[in-house]
Design an enzyme around this catalytic site. Structure first.
Site, PDB file in Angstrom:
ATOM      1  N   ASP A 245       0.848  -1.186   0.000  1.00  0.00           N
ATOM      2  CA  ASP A 245       0.000   0.000   0.000  1.00  0.00           C
ATOM      3  C   ASP A 245       0.895   1.252   0.000  1.00  0.00           C
ATOM      4  O   ASP A 245       1.858   1.319  -0.758  1.00  0.00           O
ATOM      5  CB  ASP A 245      -0.962  -0.049   1.202  1.00  0.00           C
ATOM      6  CG  ASP A 245      -2.125   0.933   1.097  1.00  0.00           C
ATOM      7  OD1 ASP A 245      -3.148   0.566   0.500  1.00  0.00           O
ATOM      8  OD2 ASP A 245      -2.003   2.067   1.593  1.00  0.00           O
ATOM      9  N   TYR A 395      -3.706  11.163   1.183  1.00  0.00           N
ATOM     10  CA  TYR A 395      -4.164  10.951  -0.193  1.00  0.00           C
ATOM     11  C   TYR A 395      -4.187  12.270  -0.961  1.00  0.00           C
ATOM     12  O   TYR A 395      -3.769  12.325  -2.127  1.00  0.00           O
ATOM     13  CB  TYR A 395      -5.559  10.310  -0.191  1.00  0.00           C
ATOM     14  CG  TYR A 395      -5.522   8.837   0.129  1.00  0.00           C
ATOM     15  CD1 TYR A 395      -5.626   7.879  -0.872  1.00  0.00           C
ATOM     16  CD2 TYR A 395      -5.356   8.391   1.438  1.00  0.00           C
ATOM     17  CE1 TYR A 395      -5.582   6.521  -0.586  1.00  0.00           C
ATOM     18  CE2 TYR A 395      -5.307   7.045   1.739  1.00  0.00           C
ATOM     19  CZ  TYR A 395      -5.415   6.106   0.720  1.00  0.00           C
ATOM     20  OH  TYR A 395      -5.353   4.769   1.017  1.00  0.00           O
ATOM     21  N   HIS A 452      -4.643  -7.857   0.068  1.00  0.00           N
ATOM     22  CA  HIS A 452      -3.951  -6.583   0.210  1.00  0.00           C
ATOM     23  C   HIS A 452      -3.151  -6.465   1.509  1.00  0.00           C
ATOM     24  O   HIS A 452      -2.086  -5.870   1.534  1.00  0.00           O
ATOM     25  CB  HIS A 452      -4.992  -5.461   0.144  1.00  0.00           C
ATOM     26  CG  HIS A 452      -4.425  -4.091   0.104  1.00  0.00           C
ATOM     27  ND1 HIS A 452      -3.737  -3.601  -0.993  1.00  0.00           N
ATOM     28  CD2 HIS A 452      -4.418  -3.083   1.020  1.00  0.00           C
ATOM     29  CE1 HIS A 452      -3.347  -2.362  -0.754  1.00  0.00           C
ATOM     30  NE2 HIS A 452      -3.741  -2.021   0.463  1.00  0.00           N
TER      31      HIS A 452
END
Length: 476
Positions: A245, A395, A452
């Protein structure tokens, strides 16, 4: 004829006298160019930064000490949590919705009931404190990390420092199950006992117990620089990196920034930029003649049907990304105030990011891979530190810019690299695409299962792949 023959011989020797040195000069020039171009590996400028509040203190006046840190709780903290859990409101789910509309509120009530009546935060704080925690101030903010050394090192074996970096919505806690496998491999039935690690797991600034930046613009490159400074402060000149990630992007930037300090880079999530025309051709031909464009049968199985797996499913799973990359503070208001909302927002990712088929299960498949204690401990790290908004801002700082204009966009990765491709990852990146960015891939593994959150879900598989990669690098 004899005279003509001598003239031709003379002409031929004259031509050789010119051509041979010219050819040698040309080949030599190409060799010199190749050698010099090899040495000029493009890197990201390390630069510097200040993320504290107010103005930066004068050089030499910053506190560079490494301080022991302990996670603590209180009756007030727990009582406040219980009160909020008791006052939660729920919207009834649609019949048969499972997790197709997000976190199913019928199952959410069960999670909250467990959280309120059975989950023991004090006990989990003890679990979190079983590894040594520290804080140190870098570029004006307090950086939290755990540093775990092996209790026993066989004679003659070198201990390899390994920095492991988490992502969103995870935390340093993701690595609690893999740490003992890496630091004490022989004691956990791993044959790779010839490779032993000391593991450093920092919290990304703005996540958990690492202080949030007070200034705008804090991205993965700034994080990479801070983590290099952290490793340097711990006394390491060379070290291995591992990430998934955001951790993948951060450690990749670290390898691009100071390749001389990075012995090897291991990733379980692969960031690759635009593929261009060649990528489009690869996609179009891959389903029919994969060998022609460098794809394997396993790549085809994981990538196709392409529209469904790489566009439709990705759009379905990335709505959060658009919100967090544009207006994170607005969405974060409710999550900071409501532990139930926070749990639904975070735990939904541990459902479909672990396995997309969990969408069809009433409990999101959460109970099949993790315990509620594990999941809620990760949520509590965000709750008690009020760090959900600052984690979401990461983000905006990274995605609101044109990716082709960022400092790392045109910089390759030349350090030895190991890639672990888990079958239920959000997107699959084949070796043929990865090598355009990662120029020195030592291992590329098609993992048999997992999604993930690899270290959290399949710690043994990931540990074995890291060890296999490091062993190969050490043999180079």
């Amino acid at each position: 004829e004899s005279i003509l023959s001598r003239i031709r011989c003379f002409e031929y020797s004259q031509k050789n006298a010119v051509l041979v040195p010219a050819a040698a000069l040309g080949v030599g020039g190409m060799l010199v160019y190749w050698l010099t171009s090899r040495q000029k590996i493009k890197t990201i400028e390390m630069g510097d930064g200040w993320w504290g509040s107010g103005e930066r203190p004068l050089k030499g006046q910053e506190d560079e000490s490494i301080r022991p840190f302990k996670i603590e709780t209180s009756d007030e903290e727990i009582e406040d949590l219980h009160r909020r859990l008791e006052q939660a409101r729920y919207a009834p789910p649609l019949e048969g919705a499972a997790f197709h509309y997000g976190f199913n509120s019928s199952y959410l009530k069960k999670v909250v009931a467990y959280w309120r009546n059975q989950f023991d935060w004090r006990k989990q704080v003890e679990v979190l404190n079983k590894y040594p925690h520290f804080q140190t101030t870098i570029e004006g903010i307090d950086i939290h990390f755990i540093h775990v050394k092996p209790s026993y090192v066989p004679h003659g074996r070198a201990v390899q420092p390994l920095l492991m970096v988490h992502g969103w919505p995870g935390s340093f806690y993701e690595f609690y199950k893999i740490i003992p496998l890496l630091t004490e491999p022989a004691g956990h039935s791993l044959n790779e006992g010839d490779v032993v690690f000391e593991v450093i797991c920092p919290s990304i600034p703005g996540y958990g117990f690492s202080e949030a930046p007070h200034q705008k613009g804090f991205d993965t490159i700034a994080t990479a620089r801070i983590f290099h400074k952290l490793m340097n402060r711990l006394g390491f000149k060379e070290y291995y990196l591992q990430g998934g990630d955001w951790g993948s992007r951060i450690t990749t930037n670290m390898a691009q920034m100071l390749p001389q300090s990075v012995k090897g880079l291991h990733l379980n999530f692969i960031f690759v930029g635009r593929q261009g025309l060649r990528g489009m051709i690869s996609v179009m031909l891959g389903a029919y003649v994969p060998w022609l464009v460098g794809l394997t049968r396993e790549d085809v199985q994981r990538m196709y049907p392409f529209i469904q797996k790489n566009i439709y499913e990705l759009l379905r799973e990335s709505g959060y990304l658009h919100i967090q990359a544009t207006k994170p503070d607005t969405a974060g208001c409710g999550l900071t105030d409501s532990p139930v909302g926070l749990a639904a927002y975070i735990l939904e990712k541990f459902s479909t990011w672990t396995d997309k088929s969990f969408l069809h299960k009433d409990d999101g498949g959460l109970g099949s891979k993790y315990s509620l204690d594990e999941l809620l401990t990760n949520v509590m790290i965000y709750w008690v530190t009020s760090s959900i908004v600052s984690s979401m801002r990461f983000y905006k700082e990274n995605i609101s810019k044109d990716p082709s204009l960022t400092a790392d966009a045109r910089v390759g990765v030349y350090v030895p690299t190991g890639l672990a491709a888990f079958p239920h990852e959000l997107v699959h990146t084949p070796h043929a695409w990865a090598k355009k960015v990662f120029k020195n891939i030592i291992t590329y593994s098609y993992m048999p299962r997992g999604g993930h959150f690899a270290a959290f879900e399949e710690p043994k598989l990931l540990a074995q792949d890291i060890m296999r990669f490091v062993r190969k690098v050490e043999q180079l």
